[in-house]
Design a protein around this motif. Structure first.
Motif, PDB file in Angstrom:
ATOM      1  N   GLU A 391       0.726  -1.255   0.027  1.00  7.90           N
ATOM      2  CA  GLU A 391      -0.246   0.212   0.045  1.00  7.90           C
ATOM      3  C   GLU A 391       0.876   1.384   0.063  1.00  7.90           C
ATOM      4  OE1 GLU A 391      -3.967  -1.846   2.378  1.00  7.90           O
ATOM      5  OE2 GLU A 391      -2.189  -0.475   3.515  1.00  7.90           O
ATOM      6  N   ALA A 392       0.416   2.005  -0.682  1.00  3.89           N
ATOM      7  CA  ALA A 392       1.060   3.677  -0.657  1.00  3.89           C
ATOM      8  C   ALA A 392       0.056   4.588  -0.911  1.00  3.89           C
ATOM      9  CB  ALA A 392       2.204   3.563  -1.707  1.00  3.89           C
ATOM     10  N   PHE A 393       0.053   5.760  -0.607  1.00  2.84           N
ATOM     11  CA  PHE A 393      -0.797   6.884  -0.654  1.00  2.84           C
ATOM     12  C   PHE A 393      -2.287   6.616  -0.889  1.00  2.84           C
ATOM     13  CE2 PHE A 393       3.343   7.931  -2.591  1.00  2.84           C
ATOM     14  CZ  PHE A 393       3.417   8.755  -1.922  1.00  2.84           C
ATOM     15  N   GLY A 394      -2.759   5.626   0.061  1.00  2.00           N
ATOM     16  CA  GLY A 394      -4.028   5.048   0.096  1.00  2.00           C
ATOM     17  C   GLY A 394      -4.472   4.326  -0.985  1.00  2.00           C
ATOM     18  N   ARG A 395      -3.385   3.585  -1.618  1.00  2.00           N
ATOM     19  CA  ARG A 395      -3.890   2.774  -2.738  1.00  2.00           C
ATOM     20  C   ARG A 395      -3.341   1.429  -2.547  1.00  2.00           C
ATOM     21  NH1 ARG A 395      -7.091   6.109  -3.263  1.00  2.00           N
ATOM     22  NH2 ARG A 395      -7.764   7.142  -5.070  1.00  2.00           N
ATOM     23  N   ARG A 396      -3.557   0.210  -3.097  1.00  2.00           N
ATOM     24  CA  ARG A 396      -3.292  -0.970  -2.871  1.00  2.00           C
ATOM     25  C   ARG A 396      -2.501  -1.249  -4.379  1.00  2.00           C
ATOM     26  NH1 ARG A 396      -5.096  -5.876  -4.386  1.00  2.00           N
ATOM     27  NH2 ARG A 396      -7.148  -4.833  -4.745  1.00  2.00           N
ATOM     28  N   VAL A 397      -1.344  -1.784  -4.283  1.00  2.00           N
ATOM     29  CA  VAL A 397      -0.560  -2.106  -5.551  1.00  2.00           C
ATOM     30  C   VAL A 397      -0.897  -3.619  -5.741  1.00  2.00           C
ATOM     31  CG1 VAL A 397       1.562  -2.331  -6.607  1.00  2.00           C
ATOM     32  CG2 VAL A 397       1.329  -0.353  -5.042  1.00  2.00           C
ATOM     33  N   PRO A 398      -1.297  -4.086  -6.930  1.00  2.00           N
ATOM     34  CA  PRO A 398      -1.600  -5.507  -7.026  1.00  2.00           C
ATOM     35  C   PRO A 398      -0.453  -6.184  -7.058  1.00  2.00           C
ATOM     36  CG  PRO A 398      -2.786  -4.032  -8.545  1.00  2.00           C
ATOM     37  CD  PRO A 398      -1.948  -3.230  -7.950  1.00  2.00           C
ATOM     38  N   PRO A 399      -0.431  -7.592  -6.824  1.00  2.00           N
ATOM     39  CA  PRO A 399       0.833  -8.523  -6.589  1.00  2.00           C
ATOM     40  C   PRO A 399       1.475  -8.460  -8.063  1.00  2.00           C
ATOM     41  CG  PRO A 399      -1.047  -9.632  -6.304  1.00  2.00           C
ATOM     42  CD  PRO A 399      -1.443  -8.314  -6.244  1.00  2.00           C
ATOM     43  N   ASP A 400       0.623  -8.438  -9.161  1.00  2.00           N
ATOM     44  CA  ASP A 400       1.049  -8.524 -10.566  1.00  2.00           C
ATOM     45  C   ASP A 400       2.249  -7.527 -10.930  1.00  2.00           C
ATOM     46  OD1 ASP A 400      -1.858  -8.878 -10.260  1.00  2.00           O
ATOM     47  OD2 ASP A 400      -1.395 -10.085 -12.027  1.00  2.00           O
TER      48      ASP A 400
END
Length: 500
Positions: A391-400
């Motif tokens: 997570e960063a800046f209130g967003r989730r980064v997908p594992p892809d």
């Protein structure tokens, strides 16, 4: 058998009278065949570029390099009006098209006016080609992975991103806006380079450079700064301007903007002071770039402040400025106000790290890209905190995205390792110098310890291929990895190997 009247040269009367149109069939057939042939060619090109954009990228870059190799080898391109050896013309062509900045000849004295024009035009083509290609590939990647936050090569063109709330994945990339985005790429290149040239021109006049040379050198330096190439038109290089902090600051600005990349420039143009509208890619790129710039400058100042060959004879303010300049240029710029071979071994290693990271995605810089580093850092932080999500800046980064990032790093490390081993065996040169020049080639930086100019022909080809793979490889690998993503109707039993 008759044909419809649209194939008749003599109008509809012949068909109405019941006459055959055998003669008209002969007349129409060439047009049908031509249309059919062009249609097949167009269809083959569309299928080739659509199904394998990575192979198309390699084809385009290879064709450009071959064309410029031929042009650079011509007698008219050299100041001595003689044929330039194939190894040198090929190396120069790769360095120009890949906007690297390394050279095996004296760029200021070897080439004629025509040769310098070829260099100037070549870096423009290389920069615009890289940005255009990366934008298209980035859109393809984003569409296939369904990633709104991941912008490898182009900013998200969806205007709804400026509004709060979820955005449909199908709208994350609007292919209808590709044309306007790519036009903005070219416009940004022209406007930024023109602004840099205008800022440099009066300073050159003040320094006593003749009017004609001042105009040409201003345009040349501005192009080399924004494209992050680092060639200089004068034999003294930056030696003439080593203490001209206005001149060096303008070069830093050009390199900084070029290394940020078009997605960030596009976002800043629309929402300069409204960070809440920035995409995750823009935030990660800006933050990571600034952190690396400051950390790099601090480390260089700490390691070189007592080195009499570099910063040892400078006062505190000069040391700080030169440290920031070196930190910026080792990221991808390629300009040097000092002799790189005079740096301490520890500083060379730090420079290796910065060059390997490189600039932003869809930028004129090379390396594995700052967002790749940011994603890996987020994964490490998530693992340290025991969080299942990045997570960063209130967003989730997908594992892809992590999968692509790790693949890019592994690809880059493999290229650097193989090239280093090969050149060490060929040249018997010190490891720190070979490693520096190899990473400079891979990251398309253009700085050198002096090793590149002393290479034999076989070694020149090895380093040229390192530049080519460094420029094209990471983008095409990301596209290839993204293309392999597919859904499965089953999952095998899970088993965890021991790691660490």
């Amino acid at each position: 058998m008759t044909l419809s009247t649209e194939y008749h040269d003599n109008g509809p009367n012949q068909a109405k009278n019941g006459g055959t149109v055998a003669g008209n069939i002969t007349d129409a057939r060439p047009h049908i065949l031509v249309r059919s042939g062009l249609g097949r060619v167009r269809e083959l090109i569309d299928n080739f570029t659509g199904e394998s954009p990575s192979r198309f990228a390699i084809l385009i870059f290879s064709a450009l390099i071959l064309v410029f190799t031929l042009l650079f080898s011509l007698p008219i391109a050299s100041s001595s009006r003689t044929w330039t050896p194939l190894a040198d013309s090929f190396f120069t062509a790769v360095s120009v098209i890949c906007v690297t900045g390394l050279s095996t000849v004296d760029m200021a004295t070897h080439w004629s006016v025509v040769g310098h024009i070829l260099v100037y035009v070549g870096v423009q083509i290389g920069a615009v080609g890289v940005l255009t290609l990366a934008s298209i590939l980035g859109m393809v990647i984003s569409r296939r992975l369904g990633l709104r936050a991941k912008l490898m090569a182009a900013s998200d063109s969806n205007p709804m991103r400026g509004h709060r709330g979820p955005v449909a994945e199908g709208q994350a990339v609007r292919l209808g806006e590709i044309g306007s985005m790519l036009a903005t790429v070219a416009l940004s290149l022209v406007v930024i380079e023109a602004a840099i040239a205008i800022l440099l021109f009066p300073r050159m006049l003040i320094d006593g450079i003749p009017l004609g040379n001042a105009v040409w050198h201003s345009l040349y330096y501005s192009a080399m700064a924004f494209t992050n190439t680092g060639f200089t038109p004068n034999a003294e290089g930056l030696g003439t301007f080593a203490n001209d902090y206005w001149f060096l600051s303008i070069l830093m600005l050009g390199v900084f903007l070029g290394a940020l990349g078009f997605p960030v420039i596009y976002a800043l143009k629309r929402h300069m002071f409204h960070t809440r509208f920035w995409s995750l890619h823009v935030k990660l790129t800006v933050l990571t770039t600034l952190v690396l710039l400051v950390l790099g400058a601090g480390v260089f100042a700490l390691l070189e402040f007592d080195n009499p060959r570099t910063f040892g004879n400078l006062n505190a303010s000069d040391t700080v400025f030169q440290s920031f300049f070196l930190s910026m240029m080792t990221r991808s710029g390629g300009f040097a106000s000092i002799e790189i071979s005079d740096l301490n071994g520890s500083s060379l290693l730090v420079a290796d790290m910065l060059m390997f990271i490189g600039g932003g995605s869809a930028s004129t810089g090379g390396g594995i890209k700052v967002t790749t580093l940011a994603v890996i850092f987020l994964a490490a932080m998530a693992e340290a905190k025991g969080s299942p999500d990045m997570e960063a800046f209130g967003r989730r980064v997908p594992p892809d995205v992590l999968r692509v990032a790790l693949s890019v790093v592994l690809w880059g490390a493999t290229i650097v390792a193989l090239s280093c081993i090969t050149l060490l065996q060929m040249t018997k040169a010190p490891l720190d110098h070979v490693l520096f020049d190899v990473i400079s080639a891979f990251g398309t930086v253009g700085l050198s310890t002096g090793l590149t100019g002393d290479l034999e022909n076989p070694a020149k080809y090895v380093l040229a291929m390192t530049m080519f793979l460094g420029r094209v490889g990471t983008v095409t690998l990301a596209a290839a990895v993204a293309a392999t993503t597919s859904s499965k109707l089953y999952r095998r039993p899970e088993e965890r190997p021991i790691v660490g």
